[in-house]
Scaffold this motif. Structure first.
Motif, PDB file in Angstrom:
ATOM      1  N   ASN A 215       0.853  -1.185   0.000  1.00  0.00           N
ATOM      2  CA  ASN A 215       0.000   0.000   0.000  1.00  0.00           C
ATOM      3  C   ASN A 215       0.886   1.230   0.000  1.00  0.00           C
ATOM      4  O   ASN A 215       2.012   1.212   0.514  1.00  0.00           O
ATOM      5  CB  ASN A 215      -0.932   0.014   1.215  1.00  0.00           C
ATOM      6  CG  ASN A 215      -0.177   0.034   2.539  1.00  0.00           C
ATOM      7  OD1 ASN A 215       0.604  -0.884   2.817  1.00  0.00           O
ATOM      8  ND2 ASN A 215      -0.397   1.064   3.349  1.00  0.00           N
ATOM      9  N   ALA A 216       0.393   2.297  -0.576  1.00  0.00           N
ATOM     10  CA  ALA A 216       1.151   3.541  -0.626  1.00  0.00           C
ATOM     11  C   ALA A 216       1.203   4.190   0.741  1.00  0.00           C
ATOM     12  O   ALA A 216       0.273   4.050   1.557  1.00  0.00           O
ATOM     13  CB  ALA A 216       0.528   4.500  -1.635  1.00  0.00           C
ATOM     14  N   LEU A 217       2.291   4.894   1.013  1.00  0.00           N
ATOM     15  CA  LEU A 217       2.424   5.618   2.269  1.00  0.00           C
ATOM     16  C   LEU A 217       1.253   6.575   2.435  1.00  0.00           C
ATOM     17  O   LEU A 217       0.940   7.369   1.542  1.00  0.00           O
ATOM     18  CB  LEU A 217       3.748   6.393   2.291  1.00  0.00           C
ATOM     19  CG  LEU A 217       4.068   7.144   3.577  1.00  0.00           C
ATOM     20  CD1 LEU A 217       4.289   6.184   4.727  1.00  0.00           C
ATOM     21  CD2 LEU A 217       5.307   8.023   3.383  1.00  0.00           C
ATOM     22  N   GLY A 218       0.592   6.482   3.576  1.00  0.00           N
ATOM     23  CA  GLY A 218      -0.558   7.338   3.855  1.00  0.00           C
ATOM     24  C   GLY A 218      -1.891   6.700   3.542  1.00  0.00           C
ATOM     25  O   GLY A 218      -2.936   7.243   3.923  1.00  0.00           O
ATOM     26  N   ASP A 219      -1.888   5.560   2.851  1.00  0.00           N
ATOM     27  CA  ASP A 219      -3.137   4.885   2.474  1.00  0.00           C
ATOM     28  C   ASP A 219      -3.331   3.632   3.329  1.00  0.00           C
ATOM     29  O   ASP A 219      -2.647   2.624   3.115  1.00  0.00           O
ATOM     30  CB  ASP A 219      -3.119   4.483   1.000  1.00  0.00           C
ATOM     31  CG  ASP A 219      -3.170   5.678   0.074  1.00  0.00           C
ATOM     32  OD1 ASP A 219      -3.551   6.768   0.542  1.00  0.00           O
ATOM     33  OD2 ASP A 219      -2.833   5.519  -1.122  1.00  0.00           O
ATOM     34  N   PRO A 220      -4.232   3.669   4.293  1.00  0.00           N
ATOM     35  CA  PRO A 220      -4.476   2.481   5.118  1.00  0.00           C
ATOM     36  C   PRO A 220      -5.024   1.325   4.288  1.00  0.00           C
ATOM     37  O   PRO A 220      -5.517   1.509   3.172  1.00  0.00           O
ATOM     38  CB  PRO A 220      -5.505   2.965   6.145  1.00  0.00           C
ATOM     39  CG  PRO A 220      -5.425   4.463   6.113  1.00  0.00           C
ATOM     40  CD  PRO A 220      -5.059   4.818   4.706  1.00  0.00           C
ATOM     41  N   ILE A 221      -4.946   0.124   4.856  1.00  0.00           N
ATOM     42  CA  ILE A 221      -5.546  -1.065   4.257  1.00  0.00           C
ATOM     43  C   ILE A 221      -6.811  -1.386   5.045  1.00  0.00           C
ATOM     44  O   ILE A 221      -6.756  -1.596   6.262  1.00  0.00           O
ATOM     45  CB  ILE A 221      -4.581  -2.252   4.292  1.00  0.00           C
ATOM     46  CG1 ILE A 221      -3.351  -1.974   3.415  1.00  0.00           C
ATOM     47  CG2 ILE A 221      -5.278  -3.532   3.826  1.00  0.00           C
ATOM     48  CD1 ILE A 221      -2.282  -3.049   3.512  1.00  0.00           C
ATOM     49  N   ALA A 222      -7.937  -1.427   4.366  1.00  0.00           N
ATOM     50  CA  ALA A 222      -9.207  -1.732   5.040  1.00  0.00           C
ATOM     51  C   ALA A 222      -9.219  -3.187   5.487  1.00  0.00           C
ATOM     52  O   ALA A 222      -8.680  -4.067   4.816  1.00  0.00           O
ATOM     53  CB  ALA A 222     -10.372  -1.450   4.097  1.00  0.00           C
ATOM     54  N   ILE A 223      -9.859  -3.460   6.613  1.00  0.00           N
ATOM     55  CA  ILE A 223      -9.890  -4.808   7.154  1.00  0.00           C
ATOM     56  C   ILE A 223     -10.509  -5.787   6.150  1.00  0.00           C
ATOM     57  O   ILE A 223     -10.058  -6.931   6.018  1.00  0.00           O
ATOM     58  CB  ILE A 223     -10.652  -4.840   8.504  1.00  0.00           C
ATOM     59  CG1 ILE A 223     -10.703  -6.263   9.086  1.00  0.00           C
ATOM     60  CG2 ILE A 223     -12.048  -4.265   8.361  1.00  0.00           C
ATOM     61  CD1 ILE A 223      -9.374  -6.831   9.455  1.00  0.00           C
ATOM     62  N   GLY A 224     -11.490  -5.347   5.380  1.00  0.00           N
ATOM     63  CA  GLY A 224     -12.108  -6.228   4.404  1.00  0.00           C
ATOM     64  C   GLY A 224     -11.209  -6.565   3.237  1.00  0.00           C
ATOM     65  O   GLY A 224     -11.450  -7.546   2.520  1.00  0.00           O
TER      66      GLY A 224
END
Length: 432
Positions: A215-224
């Motif tokens: 994932n890009a820096l600053g972009d969280p990964i959604a649990i889903g």
């Protein structure tokens, strides 16, 4: 697409590779990836099938693999293969299953197989970063009781997946010996610490989680979506010097007690291979807080745990000299994790931290609630105060020079062929 079960998991499907039939770890339903080197040759990507290794680079050069996975199979690490989309990993798995089960392909594929016994295994990936978690709640309770009998779990444990940054440079592949580390330790009777080799060397039974798409820096990964960022799993032994750890862990946690060596098994069992072995995450105890919304996903709770049996064996120098078989120290299920794999990935990236293909996450020690499934000597021996008696007549509070620890894992589910992880093993050498 999530955890897809397809023809590659068919229990009636068999390979023309004779050793794959009934293999403990690597039947054709598994097909884990690794980096291997045939005798006298350079490392390249391969897939385990029975007692053989299929050369993926040679398959790619011969035009036998689908794009875009084909280009990634020419590398000497799995990083780029881990980075491809899950759909492309599925296509590669299907193609490999086809060529290894179609008798018409035997004459083409057989020359690209190597006997695994004469090959050298390497780290699966170039590890950019390594994070170790602490999701084994029974381990956390067992250890906490030794240091805080009245309050074994700190208040944050059931709200946040606890973790710390490890040392990627000292992760080594199974089979490489562990040199007993030096460090500061403070005996209770002394006024000042000593600098000397650890006297309380221990193992930790863990799963290693290999990051796929980043994932890009600053972009969280959604649990889903977190499950799609997991390329696969290996076994992990995060060796620990308990006397060093007890002295140094406050206020910032482990440092030299952990970073001297971590052992990872060489084969990456893919998320796709593990699809039939998905099980429900065990419910939390009554009164436990529910996960915060960013860590909650109903599908993950229904299928986010794994039906794995984890085992630890020991082989001492005396046992090895007597040609004795390793003695089993523990056996327990991987469902003894308070947080799912998706939850630790989502939490790791929740602040915008960028994960990269080939990053390694450790689950932390996985222990059962009973002694039979304890995942470390710290627990089995109650901090060394109750040494275990081995079949050889030897006693162990902690590891001695010459001891070898061997870890194994097996995935099982009704109606499917069991698959394994191979071994994660290393022997202890004297301090230098």
């Amino acid at each position: 697409m999530r955890w897809q079960i397809d023809e590659t998991h068919d229990p009636d499907r068999t390979s023309w590779v004779a050793s794959a039939k009934g293999h403990r770890d690597f039947p054709v339903q598994n097909l884990p990836y690794g980096i291997f080197a045939p005798a006298g040759e350079d490392p390249r990507a391969g897939v385990a099938i029975g007692d053989a290794i299929l050369d993926l680079r040679a398959c790619a050069v011969a035009g036998l693999l689908p794009a875009p996975a084909s280009a990634t199979c020419r590398d000497d690490t799995l990083n780029s293969l881990m980075a491809i989309a899950p759909a492309d990993r599925v296509a590669l798995r299907r193609r490999l299953t086809a060529v290894l089960t179609d008798p018409a392909m035997e004459s083409i594929i057989a020359p690209l197989l190597y006997d695994s016994a004469v090959c050298t295994m390497h780290l699966p990936a170039r590890i950019g970063d390594y994070t170790d978690f602490y999701v084994g709640i029974h381990h956390a309770n067992n250890v906490g009781r030794q240091f805080r009998p009245d309050n074994p779990l700190l208040p944050n444990y059931k709200y946040v997946p606890i973790g710390y940054h490890g040392r990627a440079s000292s992760v080594r592949v199974s089979g490489e010996p562990v040199i007993r580390p030096h460090g500061q330790r403070k005996p209770p009777e002394d006024d000042a610490p000593l600098f000397e080799p650890t006297q309380r060397l221990d193992y930790e039974l863990e799963l290693g989680v290999w990051v796929g798409e980043g994932n890009a820096l600053g972009d969280p990964i959604a649990i889903g979506d977190a499950g799609h960022h997991i390329a696969g799993l290996s076994l992990l032994n995060d060796w620990s010097a308990r006397d060093l750890q007890a002295w140094e862990y406050r206020p910032l946690g482990p440092f030299l007690s952990k970073n001297f060596h971590s052992t990872v098994s060489p084969w990456v069992v893919t998320a796709e291979a593990l699809a039939p072995f998905r099980v429900a995450q065990p419910p939390r105890s009554e009164g436990d807080p529910p996960p915060l919304p960013y860590l909650w996903d109903a599908a993950d709770q229904a299928h986010g745990a794994l039906g794995l049996t984890l085992e630890v064996f020991m082989l001492t120098a005396a046992m090895r000299a007597a040609d004795a078989t390793p003695v089993r120290l523990s056996c327990g299920p991987a469902t003894n994790m308070y947080w799912t794999l998706a939850q630790i990935v989502a939490h790791h990236a929740s602040n915008g931290c960028n994960l990269n293909p080939g990053d390694l996450l450790g689950t932390g020690t996985i222990s059962a609630p009973d002694r039979e499934g304890f995942g470390s000597l710290l627990e089995l021996t109650t901090g060394g105060s109750e040494p275990i008696l081995l079949a050889s007549g030897e006693r162990r509070g902690f590891l001695e020079d010459g001891d070898e620890i061997i870890m194994r894992a097996t995935a099982e589910a009704d109606g499917f062929v069991p698959i394994g992880f191979g071994e994660c093993r290393a022997v202890i050498l004297p301090a230098r």
